[in-house]
Design an enzyme around this catalytic site. Structure first.
Site, PDB file in Angstrom:
ATOM      1  N   LYS A  80       0.977  -1.154  -0.062  1.00 27.91           N
ATOM      2  CA  LYS A  80      -0.108   0.308  -0.011  1.00 27.91           C
ATOM      3  C   LYS A  80       1.007   1.361   0.008  1.00 27.91           C
ATOM      4  CE  LYS A  80      -4.197   2.080   2.151  1.00 27.91           C
ATOM      5  NZ  LYS A  80      -4.706   1.956   3.627  1.00 27.91           N
ATOM      6  N   SER A 155      -9.770   2.128   2.642  1.00 30.22           N
ATOM      7  CA  SER A 155      -8.879   2.865   1.729  1.00 30.22           C
ATOM      8  C   SER A 155      -7.988   1.852   0.966  1.00 30.22           C
ATOM      9  CB  SER A 155      -8.077   3.795   2.339  1.00 30.22           C
ATOM     10  OG  SER A 155      -7.127   2.963   3.349  1.00 30.22           O
ATOM     11  N   SER A 179      -9.972  -0.020   6.749  1.00 29.49           N
ATOM     12  CA  SER A 179      -9.147  -0.065   5.522  1.00 29.49           C
ATOM     13  C   SER A 179      -8.424  -1.418   4.950  1.00 29.49           C
ATOM     14  CB  SER A 179      -8.422   1.065   5.335  1.00 29.49           C
ATOM     15  OG  SER A 179      -8.979   2.320   5.361  1.00 29.49           O
TER      16      SER A 179
END
Lengths: 501, 98
Positions: A80, A155, A179
């Site tokens: 990420k 997210s 997330s």
């Protein structure tokens, strides 16, 4: 050799140990897959082809020399874009950090490298992890591999989409309000939020420091546990890191026995606002666990209904403070430095140009919640509600070993559906937020497809602080029982993506 | 009556060092009003005698030995700077003229 991208991380590790495949071959297969499908999926913001192949080659050389290697050595991973990796662009999905190459590795990245895990590239996310769909990314939306017209969750939608598109067997996410778990649920994959403090925040671009937790994403429970073990554990560089042994997550994932385990279904996380197909799959999974010998009871956590409002005071408050460092002085974007404008003016112009709408909304909301005259009514009161939520958990864990709920009230929604309705967007995280506020471990495991839209549903398990192993125990039991019914894990039902050459 | 006015939003944006255009303000103010309506629900909870939690887990101050450890070189530290001069971050003027 059958398609290397369809293998689990554990299978790939075995192929390398038995010298049937090299890390370079495996890495190249995933890079090829990214080239073939990421035009449609857009899971990656940056693919580090050279770096990944160099890491893979180094692992192969060590293996050939007979060196002792970590369990996942040579397995590729998607990272990420909120975690720093030295010399590799890191944006957190924001224009304000476009082109920034961090001069240091986050602890998570250090540990991945030490374990020989090959980092393929950086994945898309909502800007500064603010969002539930990746639509708040400054670099475009990621598409859900199950249905390209839908969001992959957020997210960390890029990380979950990457593994469900077979672009990587493993990914790292970060979970502040869901997330990791919500995108896991939306993409039919496993997502685990470790206990807060169980994984290091050093080098994680902070959203809300009292909530942020890095964790593993994978297609199977065992793979997630192997990755969890590789990144977790005490870090002196993080002042809130827990100095205790890592829970025995791999053992729990291999064992997967729930006989006699006491499971509490949270009464407040269901009913109105929950999609019928989500509730149906959830209740079937609970029945399945009962058949496997778990003792299931209903549990009430009365303050969970205030978790969402409390979270949307605490998070923006912390974020407004954390994001103050983006001032255009030391790194990142600078706008309006024309020799006339003052530093303050340049800061304001840069933040206008560099931040997206949701980031501005939350910074302003946080500034409001912390201003004198409002502090007690908002931030102070939210902190009290946080205490009550932690007490609800503590009371529940006197009766049961783990709590369960659907991971999300609905399945993945269509791109564009909720983008201009912040409150509808925030409600995605109803089930996941309480565990962030209380800091306990929690995870989402695939439990089937909703009848009305054929999209994945996530089963949410919440375990006490530093009992992350219990999440894996339940996840593994559910996974093997469901795989027996389906003839494979849920991901095997995913539609084939079109491949471009 | 809205719980937050357009003028208040403009003031908060100034405090937060974010320039906002009129269009952005028109868009943001009603959204923030709605969000404040949502988060304001925390006031429905009777919690006068409840201690606040700033952090999920008990915290103690963390100390380390005062020893030199490797750190970034000046080149590394300045590597992301929008502008630099003489091995320092160059910033716009920080004082108003006159």
């Amino acid at each position: 050799m059958s398609d290397l991208t369809r293998k689990t991380a554990a299978e790939l590790a075995e192929l390398m140990t038995s010298k049937q495949a090299s890390s370079v071959e495996i890495t190249q297969a995933h890079l090829d897959r990214i080239a073939a499908v990421d035009g449609d999926v857009h899971a990656f913001l940056h693919v580090d082809t050279e770096g990944a192949l160099a890491q893979a080659k180094a692992v192969d050389t060590k293996r050939a020399a007979g060196e002792q290697l970590a369990p996942l050595a040579g397995v590729p991973l998607a990272l990420k874009d909120v975690l720093t990796q030295e010399g590799v662009p890191t944006t957190a999905g924001s224009k304000i950090l476009e082109g920034w190459k961090p001069p240091y590795d986050s602890t998570v990245v250090k540990r991945l490298k030490a374990a020989g895990i090959v980092i393929l590239g950086k994945t898309n996310m909502d800007e500064f992890a603010m969002g539930s769909s990746t639509e708040n990314s400054a670099y475009g939306t990621t598409h859900n591999p199950w249905d390209l017209g839908r969001i992959p969750g957020g997210s960390g939608g890029g990380s979950s989409a990457a593994i469900s598109a077979y672009e990587a067997p493993l990914a790292i996410g970060t979970d502040t309000g869901g997330s990791i778990r919500q995108p896991g649920a939306f993409t039919g994959t496993v997502g685990v939020k470790p206990t807060y403090g169980g994984t290091s925040r050093y080098g994680l671009i902070a959203l809300a420091s009292s909530l942020d937790t890095p964790g593993p994403c994978a297609r199977t429970t065992l793979d997630a546990a192997l990755l969890h073990e590789a990144i977790a554990g005490y870090d002196p560089m993080d002042s809130t890191s827990i100095n205790q042994p890592v829970p025995a997550v791999v053992e729990a994932a291999r064992n997967g026995d729930v006989a006699g385990l006491r499971i509490g279904v949270v009464k407040e996380l269901g009913g109105e606002g929950y999609q019928p197909g989500v509730e149906a799959r959830f209740h079937e999974a609970v029945e399945l666990l009962t058949k496997l010998g778990a003792e299931v009871v209903e549990v009430s956590c009365p303050h969970f209904e205030y978790a969402l409002p409390a979270y949307y005071l605490i998070l923006p408050s912390e974020a407004s403070s954390n994001l103050a460092k983006f001032d255009a002085m030391r790194y990142g974007l600078r706008v309006g430095d024309n020799g006339e404008n003052s530093a303050e003016k340049v800061t304001s112009l840069t933040r206008e140009a560099g931040f997206g709408a949701e980031v501005k909304r939350r910074i302003i909301l946080g500034t409001h919640a912390l201003s004198s005259g409002y502090y007690d009514a908002y931030y102070g009161q939210a902190q009290k509600v946080r205490t009550l939520i932690a007490r609800d958990f503590a009371k529940a864990y006197e009766q049961v070993d783990v709590l369960v709920s659907p991971a999300t009230p609905t399945t993945a929604f269509a791109i564009g559906d909720r983008i201009d309705d912040p409150i509808a967007m925030y409600k995605n995280d109803l089930c996941t937020i309480p565990s962030n506020l209380a800091g306990n471990a929690a995870a989402s495991f695939p439990c089937g497809l909703a009848d009305e839209d054929g999209l994945p549903v996530g089963f949410h398990v919440m375990a006490p602080v530093m009992r992350d192993d219990l999440c894996y125990q339940v996840g593994a039991a559910l996974e093997s029982a469901l795989a027996e019914q389906w003839g494979g894990v849920l991901m095997t039902k995913a539609p084939e993506l079109e491949v471009t050459r | 009556m809205p719980s937050i006015t357009r003028e208040e939003v403009a003031h908060l944006a100034r405090l937060a060092r974010i320039e906002l255009s009129d269009d952005e303000l028109d868009h943001l103010a009603p959204q923030l009003d709605q969000i404040i309506g949502l988060v304001g629900q925390v006031s429905q909870v009777a919690a006068d005698d409840i201690p606040p939690t700033s952090h999920a887990l008990p915290l103690t101050n963390v100390m380390r030995a005062d020893e030199n450890v490797p750190c970034l070189t000046p080149e590394q530290a300045l590597s992301g700077a929008p502008a630099q001069e003489e091995q320092r971050f160059r910033v716009p003027r920080i004082l108003e003229e006159d």
